[in-house]
Design an enzyme around this catalytic site. Structure first.
Site, PDB file in Angstrom:
ATOM      1  CE  LYS A   4      27.660  28.971  27.806  1.00 15.45           C
ATOM      2  NZ  LYS A   4      27.738  28.386  26.709  1.00 15.45           N
ATOM      3  CG  ASP A  10      25.743  26.454  24.775  1.00 14.76           C
ATOM      4  OD1 ASP A  10      25.461  27.427  23.875  1.00 14.76           O
ATOM      5  OD2 ASP A  10      26.241  26.640  25.720  1.00 14.76           O
TER       6      ASP A  10
END
Ligand code: ATR
Length: 279
Positions: free
Chosen positions: A73, A109
């Site tokens: 990420k 997220d």
């Protein structure tokens, strides 16, 4: 099967990736909306040393959308053409959209955290505890602060909690003061404690949970973690990790296809699948 030469490919990348639930969730959504001839979703195991080549592959093959999971990420950010402001502030990208060769990074997220909590609680002025100080914690902290909550971070390693609190201008408490959880309104577990095969453990003892609280566990496997069991036993509002996984996925679906995801269908398939895997 509805795949043709015109079908656009989406995928998750991570290492390991074998247990990714994104293919199930997104393909079920494509089918429900009858766009499974337009999109298909798969998963690829990409080792960290191959991440740059993976990006070249995404460009060369014209992959439409990529869901990025651990450990990529952060590392992936340097190879993208553009990164939206929110993902820059969080410091992580979990979604890539390919528009005619231009790769843009997003982070959904934080919406996974916010959208799953806001069904049962407001945020403004609430005391929110984030357990953990890794990548998932960053998205949770960002989201909770954005929604107006007062965030406090507690992590097993105090040093990482202090660094995150400095970066996001919020509070931290030493791990030895975990009992402060009792006075919180919202608690988000972003640690891996309770995740299979550690299912008998909870990051928070039952006696630190009260019935007034909202507890979100980012761990989604097992479906019913020890923390969720503790929260329910204490009469708190408990939000399963599956809901957070779903909510971040719904936002990705919209980014890949341009249409709203069929929320109920995707929720059912995720929960059914996870319950069947229940240990
Ligand atoms: P992610 O990106 O999914 O958040 P991560 O960056 O590896 O994953 O972070 C994992 C988090 O879980 C960390 O905050 C870690 O605490 P440390 O910083 O002390 O390592 C926390 N964690 C993992 N195992 C734990 C355990 N047994 N008890 C308490 N915290 C734990």
């Amino acid at each position: 099967m509805n795949i043709s030469g015109k079908t656009k490919i989406c995928m998750s990348i991570g290492h390991p990736i074998g247990n990714s639930l994104s293919p199930l969730m997104h393909n079920t959504g494509f089918e429900k909306l009858k766009i499974d001839n337009e999109y298909v979703f798969t998963a690829c195991n990409v080792k960290p040393e191959n991440i740059e080549n993976c990006i070249k592959g995404i460009r060369a093959l014209g992959i439409r959308g990529v869901s990025v999971t651990m450990p990529h990420k952060k590392a992936i950010m340097q190879y993208l053409d553009d990164i939206d402001d929110t993902a820059v502030q969080i410091g992580a990208v979990n979604t890539i959209v390919n528009n005619d060769g231009k790769l843009t990074g997003f982070n959904t997220d934080w919406l996974g955290v916010v959208n799953s909590i806001q069904k049962v609680s407001s945020f403004a002025g609430k005391k929110a505890l984030v357990l953990g100080a890794g990548g998932a914690a960053r998205a949770a902290i960002f989201g909770l602060i954005k929604m107006g909550a007062n965030v406090i971070i507690i992590n097993r390693t105090d040093k990482s909690a202090i660094a995150l609190a400095d970066e996001f201008f919020c509070e931290y408490a030493p791990y030895s003061e975990l009992e402060r959880a009792k006075r919180m309104d919202i608690i988000v577990n972003t640690t891996s404690v309770g995740m299979h095969p550690d299912e008998n453990h909870s990051p928070l003892p039952k006696q630190f949970i009260t019935k007034e609280q909202t507890i979100l566990d980012a761990v989604y496997f097992p479906y019913e973690t020890q923390l969720i069991k503790n929260a329910k036993a204490q009469g708190a509002k408990a939000i399963h990790g599956a809901e957070m996984l779903l909510q971040q996925g719904l936002e990705q679906f919209k980014l890949y296809t341009g249409v709203n995801a069929p929320e109920e269908t995707m929720r059912s398939v995720l929960i059914d699948h996870l319950k069947k895997q229940q240990i």
